[in-house]
Design a protein around this motif. Structure first.
Motif, PDB file in Angstrom:
ATOM      1  N   THR A   1      -4.420   3.146  -2.513  1.00  0.00           N
ATOM      2  CA  THR A   1      -3.491   3.160  -3.647  1.00  0.00           C
ATOM      3  C   THR A   1      -2.329   2.233  -3.281  1.00  0.00           C
TER       4      THR A   1
ATOM      5  N   LEU B   1       0.830  -1.209   0.000  1.00  0.00           N
ATOM      6  CA  LEU B   1       0.000   0.000   0.000  1.00  0.00           C
ATOM      7  C   LEU B   1       0.866   1.261   0.000  1.00  0.00           C
ATOM      8  N   LEU B   2       0.489   2.215  -0.815  1.00  0.00           N
ATOM      9  CA  LEU B   2       1.215   3.481  -0.906  1.00  0.00           C
ATOM     10  C   LEU B   2       0.507   4.592  -0.135  1.00  0.00           C
ATOM     11  N   ARG B   3      -0.793   4.523  -0.075  1.00  0.00           N
ATOM     12  CA  ARG B   3      -1.550   5.490   0.744  1.00  0.00           C
ATOM     13  C   ARG B   3      -2.979   4.990   0.902  1.00  0.00           C
TER      14      ARG B   3
END
Lengths: 153, 153, 153
Positions: free
Chosen positions: A148, A97-99
């Motif tokens: 994201t 997960l990036l955000r």
């Protein structure tokens, strides 16, 4: 959960099987490995799709509860399980997960939501996160989550 | 600022030193320069991290005031200074912002917030921005900012 | 629409012609095709820009109504038309949307908004979407839309 006829009744909008994908290919370009030029969409409906993958990044739709769970912890588990499924389908998972942006219908639910979140999140891979209050499309929804992620390397 | 036990007491969640990073490396891929396959996380806590870098893009967590500042301009300065620090740590800076989303507890604060913003933003490099009202996790917070940036070329 | 002096009076902030762009080039790097290291900004103002393009992705500012339209459907058409224009300018279009986040001043407008959305969206290319309620910078605004898209391959 009985949902009204809004965006969140996503799958009923879907004109294809739930495993369908849509790929916009490009004849004139040669996508580099890991950096494809085409967009791969999953669960493409008339109104929205559940995810889009491009340039190694997975963009998920806002996930809302699908089950009849009515308390914040049940709804959070429901939504996080959907994220797991959609990330897997898109070639990613929660370690990537990036955000994550969390919208709570009642910000006072953040503590109870966090209990479920903390059990779910991948140790050592907790993502950047933001949590704010917002009224959601269905009064029964207590949480909506926009995630994201990176595809697996 | 005394913060309740919620997501925004981030650093108290952090099991590592504040300069710690977490990198998911990939044995089977050869990252291209500027387009690495690994995710680099900064200030990784049990609940969230402050930033993730992937594919040349820095994803910051929602930044909320850390100091005891109580007015919107002091809180805005506080939050923007945090963004500066986290961008620097991630190999970027405010000239490289790709988008900034601002959540104000009271949208009427937008004018006062803008005064501080306008002094801070890099001339010629002002990013795409969106500002909406949302109740935040701590009643003392007047602002939360979610920023996305490109790493330095 | 008469707008107060806030972020959304964007173009009046703009010190350059509306077609101006700002590019941060990098002397020391050789951008790979389709993965440029420079950021291209469009409609760069003192406060914000309307879009930033980096790594094949277009980040648009939150789009709010510019015309005098006062109902949700007119405002939605207005905002979606702006998105079309800004995507085109940035080398993309609505078939390449990666995610759309919609903020409605009144979530009860979602049904009426969806009628316009459904006519606009590209069949087979509907993007991941999230819709929540949020008070917006100008009381006259009923909708603000934040879009992210891929440039054309």
């Amino acid at each position: 959960m009985q949902t009204p006829s809004n965006e969140n009744t996503r799958l009923s909008d879907t004109p294809r099987a739930s495993t369908s994908t849509s790929t916009s290919t490009s004849a004139e370009s040669e996508p580099a490995a890991g950096s494809p030029k085409e967009i791969i969409r999953h669960h493409v409906g008339a109104r929205l799709s559940e995810s889009a993958v491009y340039g190694g990044v997975v963009y998920l739709a806002g996930m809302v509860p699908e089950s009849g769970e009515t308390d914040i912890q049940g709804q959070t588990r429901d939504v996080l399980a959907q994220i797991d499924r959609h990330l897997q389908e898109a070639g990613s998972d929660k370690t990537r997960l990036l955000r994550v942006e969390i919208f709570l219908a009642n910000i006072a639910d953040i503590g109870a939501m966090n209990v479920v979140w903390d059990q779910w999140v991948s140790a050592g891979n907790a993502p950047p996160r933001a949590t704010v209050e917002a009224k959601l499309a269905n009064p029964a929804y207590k949480i909506e989550v926009v995630a994201t992620a990176a595809v697996k390397a």
